[in-house]
Design a protein around this motif. Sequence first.
Motif, mmCIF file in Angstrom:
data_model
loop_
_atom_site.group_PDB
_atom_site.id
_atom_site.type_symbol
_atom_site.label_atom_id
_atom_site.label_comp_id
_atom_site.label_asym_id
_atom_site.label_seq_id
_atom_site.Cartn_x
_atom_site.Cartn_y
_atom_site.Cartn_z
ATOM 1 N N HIS A 78 0.811 -1.215 0.000
ATOM 2 C CA HIS A 78 0.000 0.000 0.000
ATOM 3 C C HIS A 78 0.845 1.267 0.000
ATOM 4 N N LEU A 79 2.146 1.107 -0.150
ATOM 5 C CA LEU A 79 3.073 2.217 0.026
ATOM 6 C C LEU A 79 3.811 2.554 -1.261
ATOM 7 N N GLY A 80 3.881 3.842 -1.561
ATOM 8 C CA GLY A 80 4.753 4.338 -2.610
ATOM 9 C C GLY A 80 5.819 5.206 -1.976
ATOM 10 N N LEU A 81 7.081 4.824 -2.134
ATOM 11 C CA LEU A 81 8.193 5.536 -1.513
ATOM 12 C C LEU A 81 9.132 6.029 -2.594
ATOM 13 N N ALA A 82 9.316 7.349 -2.666
ATOM 14 C CA ALA A 82 10.270 7.893 -3.639
ATOM 15 C C ALA A 82 11.673 7.405 -3.278
ATOM 16 N N VAL A 83 12.396 6.916 -4.274
ATOM 17 C CA VAL A 83 13.718 6.341 -4.051
ATOM 18 C C VAL A 83 14.772 7.441 -4.030
ATOM 19 N N ASP A 84 15.669 7.367 -3.062
ATOM 20 C CA ASP A 84 16.805 8.295 -2.996
ATOM 21 C C ASP A 84 17.562 8.232 -4.321
ATOM 22 N N PRO A 85 17.788 9.379 -4.983
ATOM 23 C CA PRO A 85 18.459 9.350 -6.289
ATOM 24 C C PRO A 85 19.826 8.690 -6.244
ATOM 25 N N ASN A 86 20.483 8.723 -5.101
ATOM 26 C CA ASN A 86 21.796 8.088 -4.986
ATOM 27 C C ASN A 86 21.713 6.576 -4.836
ATOM 28 N N GLN A 87 20.502 6.048 -4.622
ATOM 29 C CA GLN A 87 20.317 4.608 -4.465
ATOM 30 C C GLN A 87 19.847 3.925 -5.739
ATOM 31 N N LEU A 88 19.629 4.679 -6.799
ATOM 32 C CA LEU A 88 19.193 4.087 -8.062
ATOM 33 C C LEU A 88 20.349 3.328 -8.719
ATOM 34 N N PRO A 89 20.074 2.192 -9.347
ATOM 35 C CA PRO A 89 21.139 1.400 -9.978
ATOM 36 C C PRO A 89 21.699 2.093 -11.221
ATOM 37 N N GLY A 90 22.936 2.552 -11.132
ATOM 38 C CA GLY A 90 23.507 3.383 -12.182
ATOM 39 C C GLY A 90 23.728 2.682 -13.505
ATOM 40 N N LEU A 91 23.890 1.343 -13.506
ATOM 41 C CA LEU A 91 24.194 0.627 -14.744
ATOM 42 C C LEU A 91 22.938 0.288 -15.556
ATOM 43 N N LEU A 92 21.763 0.528 -14.978
ATOM 44 C CA LEU A 92 20.518 0.302 -15.710
ATOM 45 C C LEU A 92 20.064 1.589 -16.384
ATOM 46 N N THR A 93 19.288 1.462 -17.450
ATOM 47 C CA THR A 93 18.653 2.634 -18.030
ATOM 48 C C THR A 93 17.456 3.019 -17.177
ATOM 49 N N GLY A 94 16.977 4.242 -17.371
ATOM 50 C CA GLY A 94 15.791 4.668 -16.641
ATOM 51 C C GLY A 94 14.603 3.763 -16.915
ATOM 52 N N ARG A 95 14.438 3.333 -18.163
ATOM 53 C CA ARG A 95 13.312 2.464 -18.519
ATOM 54 C C ARG A 95 13.448 1.106 -17.826
ATOM 55 N N GLU A 96 14.678 0.601 -17.747
ATOM 56 C CA GLU A 96 14.897 -0.679 -17.058
ATOM 57 C C GLU A 96 14.594 -0.566 -15.574
ATOM 58 N N VAL A 97 14.937 0.578 -14.970
ATOM 59 C CA VAL A 97 14.614 0.800 -13.555
ATOM 60 C C VAL A 97 13.101 0.787 -13.350
ATOM 61 N N LEU A 98 12.392 1.524 -14.189
ATOM 62 C CA LEU A 98 10.930 1.567 -14.065
ATOM 63 C C LEU A 98 10.320 0.190 -14.288
ATOM 64 N N SER A 99 10.829 -0.545 -15.259
ATOM 65 C CA SER A 99 10.321 -1.887 -15.533
ATOM 66 C C SER A 99 10.594 -2.823 -14.365
ATOM 67 N N LEU A 100 11.788 -2.717 -13.781
ATOM 68 C CA LEU A 100 12.138 -3.558 -12.636
ATOM 69 C C LEU A 100 11.178 -3.315 -11.471
ATOM 70 N N TRP A 101 10.931 -2.031 -11.165
ATOM 71 C CA TRP A 101 10.031 -1.721 -10.056
ATOM 72 C C TRP A 101 8.585 -2.103 -10.385
ATOM 73 N N ALA A 102 8.182 -1.933 -11.629
ATOM 74 C CA ALA A 102 6.815 -2.297 -12.020
ATOM 75 C C ALA A 102 6.585 -3.790 -11.815
ATOM 76 N N HIS A 103 7.535 -4.612 -12.226
ATOM 77 C CA HIS A 103 7.386 -6.051 -12.036
ATOM 78 C C HIS A 103 7.449 -6.414 -10.557
ATOM 79 N N GLY A 104 8.307 -5.733 -9.818
ATOM 80 C CA GLY A 104 8.406 -5.995 -8.384
ATOM 81 C C GLY A 104 7.119 -5.685 -7.643
ATOM 82 N N ARG A 105 6.332 -4.744 -8.150
ATOM 83 C CA ARG A 105 5.068 -4.378 -7.513
ATOM 84 C C ARG A 105 3.881 -5.106 -8.134
ATOM 85 N N GLY A 106 4.170 -6.063 -9.025
ATOM 86 C CA GLY A 106 3.117 -6.858 -9.632
ATOM 87 C C GLY A 106 2.293 -6.118 -10.661
#
Length: 240
Positions: A78-106
Amino acid sequence: MNVVLEIANLGFAHGKHRVLSDISLRFLAGDYVALVGPNGAGKSTLLRCCAGILQGATGSIRIAGHGVGHDPVAARRHLGLAVDPNQLPGLLTGREVLSLWAHGRGLGDIPGSTLQLAESWLLAPMLDRRVDQYSLGTRQKLGILVGLMGEPPLLLLDEPLNGLDPRSALALKVELQRRAEQGACVVLATHALEVAERFVNRAILLVEGAVQAEWGRSDIDAIRDHPTRSLEESMASAMA
């Protein structure tokens, strides 16, 4: 009355240093709340405790009825938490990050609303570049998009306007207001008092890890309508 987030007698310490002291608060569906206060007041720590990131807190936190300590998986749904920009995976593209989180949240694919918001923030052209090539402001936008994804009933954001250009900052303010109007509970820690004064319906002042003052909807409306009064002056008076 739909309680989305309930905090009861919350305390937290780093070693012998007490960071939060006996905080009890309730947040309802449709609340748009600003946590304000000086540096070191405990605003970020409070949000991190609510998200279950910090361990060792006393008291209890419930999200949509689920205990963060006892049933963290259900609470985080039930929670949406903005991710610290320094904690984002630098080797992924922005689209890959969004896709990873989308799948993680079902959610399957990246929601169309997320991509539309990226477009309004002029972030869409950057989505296929690696995150380690992003500026701070661009990483900030991506971290916020991750938190907003999937229309969660509770949004927690820590200084989300830092590093955003004026157009993107305005788009975020309007988006958060829209979410609250549609029933989400939005809680943000901010030093941007004009946001608290113009957009939120509650403001909570933390000082030295404790709730020093709280202004409800009618208080905020009175401050908005007064020709000389400001939230900054109200905060200063409460801290005197």
